[in-house]
Design an enzyme around this catalytic site. Structure first.
Site, PDB file in Angstrom:
ATOM      1  N   SER A 131     102.471  66.687  81.378  1.00 14.60           N
ATOM      2  CA  SER A 131     103.602  65.817  81.683  1.00 14.60           C
ATOM      3  C   SER A 131     103.534  65.272  83.103  1.00 14.60           C
ATOM      4  O   SER A 131     104.056  64.197  83.383  1.00 14.60           O
ATOM      5  CB  SER A 131     104.907  66.592  81.548  1.00 14.60           C
ATOM      6  OG  SER A 131     105.004  67.220  80.308  1.00 14.60           O
TER       7      SER A 131
ATOM      8  N   HIS B 287      99.787  61.348  76.924  1.00 11.79           N
ATOM      9  CA  HIS B 287     101.111  61.934  77.109  1.00 11.79           C
ATOM     10  C   HIS B 287     102.006  61.555  75.937  1.00 11.79           C
ATOM     11  O   HIS B 287     102.501  60.432  75.861  1.00 11.79           O
ATOM     12  CB  HIS B 287     101.706  61.482  78.451  1.00 11.79           C
ATOM     13  CG  HIS B 287     103.006  62.140  78.771  1.00 11.79           C
ATOM     14  ND1 HIS B 287     104.007  61.523  79.466  1.00 11.79           N
ATOM     15  CD2 HIS B 287     103.463  63.368  78.472  1.00 11.79           C
ATOM     16  CE1 HIS B 287     105.029  62.352  79.575  1.00 11.79           C
ATOM     17  NE2 HIS B 287     104.725  63.471  78.983  1.00 11.79           N
TER      18      HIS B 287
ATOM     19  N   GLU C  39     101.780  57.609  76.368  1.00 13.74           N
ATOM     20  CA  GLU C  39     101.242  57.126  77.646  1.00 13.74           C
ATOM     21  C   GLU C  39      99.757  57.493  77.693  1.00 13.74           C
ATOM     22  O   GLU C  39      99.412  58.668  77.537  1.00 13.74           O
ATOM     23  CB  GLU C  39     101.965  57.804  78.820  1.00 13.74           C
ATOM     24  CG  GLU C  39     103.144  57.027  79.357  1.00 13.74           C
ATOM     25  CD  GLU C  39     103.797  57.731  80.546  1.00 13.74           C
ATOM     26  OE1 GLU C  39     103.765  57.178  81.647  1.00 13.74           O
ATOM     27  OE2 GLU C  39     104.326  58.839  80.362  1.00 13.74           O
TER      28      GLU C  39
ATOM     29  N   ASN D 148     107.897  59.924  83.378  1.00  9.12           N
ATOM     30  CA  ASN D 148     108.524  61.091  84.008  1.00  9.12           C
ATOM     31  C   ASN D 148     108.763  60.882  85.501  1.00  9.12           C
ATOM     32  O   ASN D 148     109.660  61.487  86.081  1.00  9.12           O
ATOM     33  CB  ASN D 148     107.681  62.344  83.767  1.00  9.12           C
ATOM     34  CG  ASN D 148     107.929  62.922  82.375  1.00  9.12           C
ATOM     35  OD1 ASN D 148     108.916  62.580  81.723  1.00  9.12           O
ATOM     36  ND2 ASN D 148     107.034  63.765  81.914  1.00  9.12           N
TER      37      ASN D 148
HETATM   38  P1  NAD Z   1     105.004  75.403  74.561  1.00 12.42           P
HETATM   39  O1  NAD Z   1     105.240  76.508  75.466  1.00 12.42           O
HETATM   40  O2  NAD Z   1     105.952  75.132  73.443  1.00 12.42           O
HETATM   41  O3  NAD Z   1     103.570  75.582  73.894  1.00 12.42           O
HETATM   42  C1  NAD Z   1     102.405  75.917  74.594  1.00 12.42           C
HETATM   43  C2  NAD Z   1     101.477  76.636  73.625  1.00 12.42           C
HETATM   44  O4  NAD Z   1     100.208  76.783  74.222  1.00 12.42           O
HETATM   45  C3  NAD Z   1     101.952  78.039  73.259  1.00 12.42           C
HETATM   46  O5  NAD Z   1     102.072  78.125  71.856  1.00 12.42           O
HETATM   47  C4  NAD Z   1     100.853  78.944  73.790  1.00 12.42           C
HETATM   48  O6  NAD Z   1     100.619  80.064  72.958  1.00 12.42           O
HETATM   49  C5  NAD Z   1      99.657  78.015  73.821  1.00 12.42           C
HETATM   50  N1  NAD Z   1      98.631  78.391  74.796  1.00 12.42           N
HETATM   51  C6  NAD Z   1      98.797  78.760  76.079  1.00 12.42           C
HETATM   52  N2  NAD Z   1      97.604  78.999  76.663  1.00 12.42           N
HETATM   53  C7  NAD Z   1      96.660  78.764  75.722  1.00 12.42           C
HETATM   54  C8  NAD Z   1      95.244  78.836  75.711  1.00 12.42           C
HETATM   55  N3  NAD Z   1      94.576  79.188  76.798  1.00 12.42           N
HETATM   56  N4  NAD Z   1      94.595  78.522  74.575  1.00 12.42           N
HETATM   57  C9  NAD Z   1      95.282  78.153  73.473  1.00 12.42           C
HETATM   58  N5  NAD Z   1      96.612  78.085  73.426  1.00 12.42           N
HETATM   59  C10 NAD Z   1      97.308  78.376  74.536  1.00 12.42           C
HETATM   60  O7  NAD Z   1     104.843  74.111  75.461  1.00 12.42           O
HETATM   61  P2  NAD Z   1     105.036  72.579  75.069  1.00 12.42           P
HETATM   62  O8  NAD Z   1     106.431  72.197  75.308  1.00 12.42           O
HETATM   63  O9  NAD Z   1     104.421  72.340  73.745  1.00 12.42           O
HETATM   64  O10 NAD Z   1     104.171  71.863  76.197  1.00 12.42           O
HETATM   65  C11 NAD Z   1     102.764  71.812  76.154  1.00 12.42           C
HETATM   66  C12 NAD Z   1     102.271  70.755  77.126  1.00 12.42           C
HETATM   67  O11 NAD Z   1     102.827  69.513  76.748  1.00 12.42           O
HETATM   68  C13 NAD Z   1     102.659  70.965  78.572  1.00 12.42           C
HETATM   69  O12 NAD Z   1     101.631  70.510  79.397  1.00 12.42           O
HETATM   70  C14 NAD Z   1     103.895  70.104  78.728  1.00 12.42           C
HETATM   71  O13 NAD Z   1     104.105  69.709  80.056  1.00 12.42           O
HETATM   72  C15 NAD Z   1     103.521  68.944  77.862  1.00 12.42           C
HETATM   73  N6  NAD Z   1     104.641  68.145  77.346  1.00 12.42           N
HETATM   74  C16 NAD Z   1     105.788  68.734  76.924  1.00 12.42           C
HETATM   75  C17 NAD Z   1     106.822  67.968  76.440  1.00 12.42           C
HETATM   76  C18 NAD Z   1     108.090  68.588  75.920  1.00 12.42           C
HETATM   77  O14 NAD Z   1     109.091  67.888  75.775  1.00 12.42           O
HETATM   78  N7  NAD Z   1     108.095  69.862  75.591  1.00 12.42           N
HETATM   79  C19 NAD Z   1     106.684  66.572  76.380  1.00 12.42           C
HETATM   80  C20 NAD Z   1     105.487  65.993  76.794  1.00 12.42           C
HETATM   81  C21 NAD Z   1     104.472  66.794  77.272  1.00 12.42           C
END
Ligand code: NAD
Ligand code: T1G
Length: 699
Positions: free
Chosen positions: A409, A430, A442, A480
């Site tokens: 993000s 993104h 994005e 963002n």
């Molecule tokens: P989340 O915590 O829901 O999910 C992350 C997942 O990654 C978990 O299931 C975890 O077990 C897994 N994980 C962690 N380390 C790992 C590894 N080494 N190998 C494999 N799996 C691994 O988080 P999220 O909300 O899905 O966010 C994920 C990414 O997306 C982040 O970078 C976040 O900034 C970005 N993002 C989030 C949003 C949002 O609204 N939640 C929107 C856009 C981007």
């Protein structure tokens, strides 16, 4: 030059073919050609019946939108269609592709309609801020009844041929490949049976159901969120029941003209063209996208699962890698649930769901499972150390030429790319939550990202039915980074005396589906909290820092998922209610800082919020993070709920006048010179009497 309308005679059938690529829009030349062709048919003793069809991929996709906002040139479309309807001999419309807007209105003016099974019809005018202005609001209810007409006209939705047949809008659906052949066969049968079709305008619309109109007004007002055209369109449809046909047409025209001259029409047309212009990036012109036949996803949390479903729904097989077997099972569970939702909403069949879960979707815990995939999207925790570790491992297993994308993000994509031996293959994709629903993607281009990798991002977005916007690397990219800035403006107002609920209400009044505090609760307040902590070390000492959101997070109030945040969510409610305890926490923060609270009107809230957004957007454009102002507009509309009918913040700023926006900023500057420093680009454009649109190219 090709003739935009061709006339020929075959076996007593006049063939009128519209040929105006790419979508046979009703430009002045087409309207004139159609009027001439109908005149010729009327006078042609050898022709008993006429068929109107489109050349190329579609019937007529509507009025030529590029002519909007300019003086309309004769012949006018309603007159042309009236002359079709008035014709003494039958005219048949043969529909394929999309018959939209004025295109469908031409068909409604014909005496019968035959459609290929793959054809779609619709009156999407309200989505452009107008209403069907060539008889659609008068003829459609006569053919299909008030309820169906109100549904189609207020939503603008596309309707398939089979549904159109059921609704009485088309007379036959055929499984043929060529619309002209289908039209000829239908026309031949029509005259052979001594049938001449019927004039839609002469049908009796029946009695008006007043209750039905009240119902549609109530539900449309709610759904339209400040947009005028769907409400005005209901008035036009009602005229079909209140007035004789001719007077109804005149009423429709008057309402149409009113909307054509509105700011909302300008905003929606800007959004239409901007959404198409964003795909025009230098890399897409100069490079061939790589072939993508399979997708890998790392991390199956909120985002990874949604991204997997987006790809699976587009027919791409997905391999998802998680940390351990339990997490992989959990991810499979989330994906299955999202697919179930799709089945429930009629978006996919049971059989397709089974096929996806049994064949197209696999989970794994070993990165080796990604060794053959063409493109891998990482969606693990938002933590640079974790991301680097993941990319190092991925680099070791991914095949040469595979694209390695991060869904970060905020984090620096260049730094992530440097953890691999192939930064040219690394890019940011993104996505937005929920990733299988939100339209924005994005495409974050790092300094070494290859042009063909960027082009692949745009091609993939198209396959996923998403709108891709090119962004450069900075903290938060386009969307963002803007969000952080306008959120600060909102936080400052709260600390100075507004309540989060007043801020949200003012912005909902502006047209956002939710205000920033409700959005924070939905996304999880912990996300922004982590960002604030990360930035604390490098924060400019001149920046005003507001602490009340931290106070909520320290209590474990992360928003909807924890039952409370800025709002209270009792018993798992999705809509929160204002929380007096939150107001008390904010009051204590004000008191500790010696701030005497003052009141803010809704107008002042909007002015400050928009000034902050526009000013940051100007910096984003000037730094080249966004290619053009229109890229910012599309980002906010497709990803952040900015009201489409306002055209995005840059278009909105132009409508206000940049001199006026600058005057607001200069006034605010005295109160906090660091936050409200006017962007140099904004100052330059305002001084030159220009708008942001001067930087949009042809837009
Ligand atoms: P989340 O915590 O829901 O999910 C992350 C997942 O990654 C978990 O299931 C975890 O077990 C897994 N994980 C962690 N380390 C790992 C590894 N080494 N190998 C494999 N799996 C691994 O988080 P999220 O909300 O899905 O966010 C994920 C990414 O997306 C982040 O970078 C976040 O900034 C970005 N993002 C989030 C949003 C949002 O609204 N939640 C929107 C856009 C981007
Ligand atoms: N006028 C001018 N250009 C148009 C156009 C139109 N109506 N529709 C599309 N284009 C251009 C578009 O900008 C793009 O150009 C190219 O065609 C291909 O479009 C009196 C007043 C038909 C479903 O709202 O919904 O009739 O970028 O990339 O995905 O009541 O375009 O290549 O230079 O979108 O296959 C009502 C709008 C008008 C239809 C095809 N009609 N168009 O989608 O291709 S109002 C509409 C669409 C009206 C009457 C009123 C879609 C499409 P470029 P594309 P696509």
């Amino acid at each position: 030059m090709i003739e935009p309308v061709r006339y020929s005679l075959e076996d007593g059938i006049a063939l009128i073919v519209i040929d105006n690529p790419p979508v046979n829009a009703l430009s002045r030349a087409v309207r004139a050609g159609l009027a001439d062709a109908i005149e010729r048919f009327a006078a042609d003793a050898g022709a008993r019946v006429a068929v109107i069809a489109g050349a190329g991929r579609t019937f007529i996709a509507g009025a030529d939108i590029r002519e909007f906002g300019k003086p309309m040139a004769e012949p006018f479309l309603p007159d042309v269609i009236n002359s079709v309807e008035a014709c003494a001999k039958p005219v048949v419309a043969a529909l394929h592709g999309t018959a939209l807007g004025g295109g469908l209105e031409v068909a409604l003016g014909c005496h019968a309609r035959v459609a290929l099974a793959s054809a779609k019809i619709g009156l999407p005018e309200v989505t452009l801020g107008i209403l069907p202005g060539a008889g659609g609001t008068q003829r459609l209810p006569r053919l299909a009844g008030a309820d169906a007409a109100l549904d189609l006209i207020t939503s603008g939705r596309h309707v398939g041929a089979v549904e159109a047949l059921k609704l009485g809008i088309v007379d036959a659906v055929v499984d043929a490949g060529d619309p002209l052949e289908a039209g000829k066969a239908f026309a031949r049968d029509l005259v052979a049976g001594g049938n001449t079709g019927r004039r839609s305008g002469e049908l009796d619309p029946g009695e008006k159901d007043t209750g039905l109109f009240s119902e549609w007004r109530a539900k449309t007002k709610k759904a339209a969120r400040g947009q005028l055209s769907p409400m005005v369109a209901i008035d036009a449809v009602e005229a079909a029941f209140d007035l004789p046909f001719d007077e109804g047409l005149a009423r429709e025209r008057a309402l149409f003209t009113e909307l054509m001259n509105s700011d909302q029409r300008a905003g929606l047309i800007h959004a239409f063209f901007a959404e198409r212009a964003v795909a025009k990036v230098p890399e897409a012109r100069g490079a061939e996208p790589r072939d993508i036949a399979s997708i890998g996803v790392i991390g199956g949390g909120t985002m990874g699962s949604g991204i997997a479903v987006a790809a699976l729904n587009a027919g791409l097989p997905v391999t998802l890698v998680e940390r351990d077997a339990a997490s992989a099972d959990r991810a499979r569970g989330i994906v299955a649930k999202l697919l179930d939702d799709g089945v429930r909403r009629g978006k996919l069949s049971d059989a397709r769901r089974e096929q996806i879960l049994g064949r197209d979707f696999t989970t794994a815990t070993d990165y080796a499972a990604l060794s053959a995939t063409d493109l891998v999207i990482e969606a693990v925790f938002e933590d640079m150390a974790v991301k680097k570790e993941v990319f190092t491992k991925l680099d070791a297993v991914a095949r040469p030429g595979a694209i390695l994308a991060t869904n970060t993000s905020y984090l620096d994509v260049d730094e992530i790319a440097a953890a691999t031996s192939r930064p040219q293959d690394v890019i940011g994709f993104h996505f937005f939550s929920p990733a299988h629903v939100m339209r924005l993607l994005e495409v974050v281009v790092a300094s070494e990202t290859g042009a063909d990798v960027v082009a692949t991002g745009f091609a993939l977005a198209k396959r996923l039915k998403k709108v891709a916007v090119r962004a450069g690397v900075c903290d938060g990219f386009i969307g963002n980074r803007l969000l952080n800035t306008y959120r600060k403006a909102a936080d400052y107002m709260v600390e100075d005396g507004a309540s989060p609920y007043e801020i949200d209400a003012a912005l909902v009044g502006f047209g956002f589906p939710m205000g920033p505090f409700a959005v924070g609760d939905l996304a999880g307040l912990d996300i922004a909290w982590a960002g604030r902590k990360r930035r604390a070390a490098t924060r400019d000492p001149r920046e005003r820092v507001v602490g009340f959101a931290d106070r909520l997070c320290e209590r474990g109030w992360f928003g909807q998922k924890t039952g409370r945040g800025f709002y209270l969510y009792e018993d798992g409610a999705r809509r929160g209610v204002p929380d007096p305890e939150v107001e008390a926490i904010i009051a204590a923060e004000r008191e500790a800082k010696g701030i005497a609270p003052r009141s803010f009107s809704a107008e002042e809230i909007v002015t400050r919020y928009m000034a902050a957004m526009i000013n940051e957007a100007a910096k984003i454009v000037e730094e080249g993070i966004a290619l053009r102002p229109l890229d910012v507009d599309v980002t906010t509309i497709a990803g952040y709920g900015f009201p489409r009918w306002r055209g995005g913040p840059m278009h909105y700023a132009d409508r206000q006048g940049l001199a006026s926006v600058l005057a607001d900023l200069r006034q605010l500057h005295a109160e906090d010179p660091f936050f409200w420093e006017p962007a140099p680009l904004l100052v330059r454009l305002a001084d030159a009497g220009e708008g942001f649109s001067s930087l949009n190219g042809q837009d």
